[in-house]
Structures are given as C-alpha cells and as structure tokens.
Design an enzyme around this catalytic site. Structure first.
Site, mmCIF file in Angstrom:
data_model
loop_
_atom_site.group_PDB
_atom_site.id
_atom_site.type_symbol
_atom_site.label_atom_id
_atom_site.label_comp_id
_atom_site.label_asym_id
_atom_site.label_seq_id
_atom_site.Cartn_x
_atom_site.Cartn_y
_atom_site.Cartn_z
ATOM 1 N N GLY A 193 0.838 -1.189 0.000
ATOM 2 C CA GLY A 193 0.000 0.000 0.000
ATOM 3 C C GLY A 193 0.871 1.236 0.000
ATOM 4 O O GLY A 193 2.091 1.160 0.166
ATOM 5 N N GLY A 226 1.085 5.815 4.587
ATOM 6 C CA GLY A 226 -0.043 6.214 5.413
ATOM 7 C C GLY A 226 -1.344 5.495 5.107
ATOM 8 O O GLY A 226 -2.408 5.923 5.532
ATOM 9 N N SER A 252 0.671 -1.089 7.823
ATOM 10 C CA SER A 252 1.391 -1.577 9.007
ATOM 11 C C SER A 252 0.424 -2.069 10.072
ATOM 12 O O SER A 252 0.623 -3.143 10.653
ATOM 13 C CB SER A 252 2.283 -0.473 9.582
ATOM 14 O OG SER A 252 3.257 -0.108 8.633
ATOM 15 N N HIS A 297 8.089 3.393 17.854
ATOM 16 C CA HIS A 297 7.525 2.168 17.279
ATOM 17 C C HIS A 297 7.793 0.961 18.180
ATOM 18 O O HIS A 297 6.928 0.094 18.332
ATOM 19 C CB HIS A 297 8.073 1.926 15.880
ATOM 20 C CG HIS A 297 7.494 2.843 14.864
ATOM 21 N ND1 HIS A 297 7.911 2.845 13.555
ATOM 22 C CD2 HIS A 297 6.550 3.799 14.940
ATOM 23 C CE1 HIS A 297 7.232 3.763 12.878
ATOM 24 N NE2 HIS A 297 6.402 4.347 13.705
ATOM 25 N N GLN A 318 8.080 0.977 21.400
ATOM 26 C CA GLN A 318 7.158 1.109 22.517
ATOM 27 C C GLN A 318 5.759 0.624 22.138
ATOM 28 O O GLN A 318 5.114 -0.111 22.899
ATOM 29 C CB GLN A 318 7.096 2.584 22.949
ATOM 30 C CG GLN A 318 7.183 2.793 24.405
ATOM 31 C CD GLN A 318 7.231 4.280 24.739
ATOM 32 O OE1 GLN A 318 7.005 5.152 23.909
ATOM 33 N NE2 GLN A 318 7.532 4.551 25.984
ATOM 34 N N MET A 319 5.293 1.026 20.975
ATOM 35 C CA MET A 319 3.968 0.616 20.512
ATOM 36 C C MET A 319 3.892 -0.899 20.325
ATOM 37 O O MET A 319 2.906 -1.532 20.684
ATOM 38 C CB MET A 319 3.624 1.325 19.202
ATOM 39 C CG MET A 319 3.355 2.798 19.353
ATOM 40 S SD MET A 319 3.273 3.747 17.805
ATOM 41 C CE MET A 319 2.597 2.640 16.621
ATOM 42 N N GLU A 338 16.476 -6.061 14.745
ATOM 43 C CA GLU A 338 16.949 -5.099 13.751
ATOM 44 C C GLU A 338 17.718 -5.866 12.674
ATOM 45 O O GLU A 338 18.618 -6.647 12.990
ATOM 46 C CB GLU A 338 17.876 -4.058 14.391
ATOM 47 C CG GLU A 338 17.268 -3.315 15.560
ATOM 48 C CD GLU A 338 16.205 -2.319 15.174
ATOM 49 O OE1 GLU A 338 16.168 -1.889 14.012
ATOM 50 O OE2 GLU A 338 15.394 -1.969 16.047
ATOM 51 N N GLU A 343 9.135 -5.477 8.299
ATOM 52 C CA GLU A 343 8.725 -4.144 7.846
ATOM 53 C C GLU A 343 9.967 -3.287 7.661
ATOM 54 O O GLU A 343 10.670 -3.022 8.615
ATOM 55 C CB GLU A 343 7.782 -3.505 8.848
ATOM 56 C CG GLU A 343 7.354 -2.176 8.373
ATOM 57 C CD GLU A 343 5.958 -1.783 8.809
ATOM 58 O OE1 GLU A 343 5.533 -0.722 8.353
ATOM 59 O OE2 GLU A 343 5.313 -2.499 9.566
#
Length: 170
Positions: free
Chosen positions: A7, A10, A14, A49, A51-52, A62, A81
């Site tokens: 996509g 925005g 994700s 990110h 934290q979320m 990583e 991602e």
C-alpha cells in the site's frame, strides 16, 4: 502462511499487518525492523515504534541487510517491515549486497519461510505517482518491483491497503 501486504504511505498497511500477526495464533511474535537509523528523528521514530509494539508482545530484531542471517526462533510469527527499506539498504549501504540485491533478499525470505510459522512482509506501492525519476531511483524501483512480484508469486495471500481498506488479491 506467507502474506504480502502492500500500500501507499499512510495507507494503514502496518496496522493491518500487525493485526494479522496478533490473530495468527501462538508462538513468539518477531518484528524484523529494516529502517536504518540515520539521524536523531529516525532514532526517535524507532523508539516510539518499539514502545507501541511492546504492548503487542513483539520482540524486535533489527536487520538492515543480509536477511538470511537473521536469527528467528523456530515456529515464530514474523512481521518484516519493510521490504522497501531492506531493498534500499541492500542497494545503497556499504555493507549491502549492492549488485545481487534481489538474490540476497530472496535468499533471506526463503530462510524466514523455512523457520517461521507465519511470515508477513510489508512493502510499499511506489510505482504509480507518475513522476519520472533519475536512473538510480528507477533501478531501485525495478529491483523492488521484481522482489514484490516474486513474493506475490510464492505467497499464500496478497493484500493491498488503500485508504485503510484491504483489497485482497490472493
């Protein structure tokens, strides 16, 4: 299962991919982050990110290049991602594959598919803005397009997110 989620920027891809992982069942949730932290702003974005994702019980790995060397627990649910960043890193970073980008990434995807229960790869739709780019950028787009086509051909599911709406192609 192997899912490809694509996509525009925005679009909600994700959040959609994270929800797929959460619903995928038992097993560790691994988030393979490919964005190379190149400045203060990117470090802050990565911290936010992380934290979320921590609230969603993701372990972050990583991996900026050499996806085939990623250490993933057997039977994990993996969210990578994003393919756009990984491709750029392999093409432009000094430690990247540079010339054999597609082969390196395909080898990495095969490695993940061999060890995880579910793999979801997020990629970007960067091909329809109508802008004519320089040769280097067009080469990057061609490589990313080739990888996206290959992933779609071997995946179980392909979904494009448009304005938050999933369009299921496969």
């Amino acid at each position: 299962m192997f899912y490809v989620v694509t996509g525009g920027s925005g679009s909600g891809k994700s959040a959609y991919a994270e929800e797929l992982i959460i619903r995928s069942g038992s097993g560790p949730r691994i988030y393979i982050a490919t964005m190379y932290p190149y400045d203060e702003e990117s470090h802050k974005r990565i911290a936010r990110h992380r934290q979320m994702r921590a609230k969603k019980e993701f372990e972050t790995v990583e991996c900026y290049t050499d996806l085939a060397s990623a250490q993933i627990p057997e039977g994990a649910n993996v969210l990578l991602e994003c393919m756009s960043n990984l491709t750029a890193n392999e093409l432009f970073r000094p430690e990247g594959a540079r010339k054999d980008v597609s082969l390196s990434i395909m080898k990495g995807i095969r490695h993940l598919l061999d060890s995880c229960k579910n793999l979801i790869v997020v990629t970007n739709e960067i091909f329809s803005d109508g802008i004519r780019y320089d040769d280097e950028t067009r080469n990057y787009q061609r490589i990313l397009g080739d990888i996206n086509v290959w992933m779609a051909s071997i995946s179980d599911h392909v979904t494009e997110i448009v304005y938050g709406i999933p369009l299921i192609f496969k």
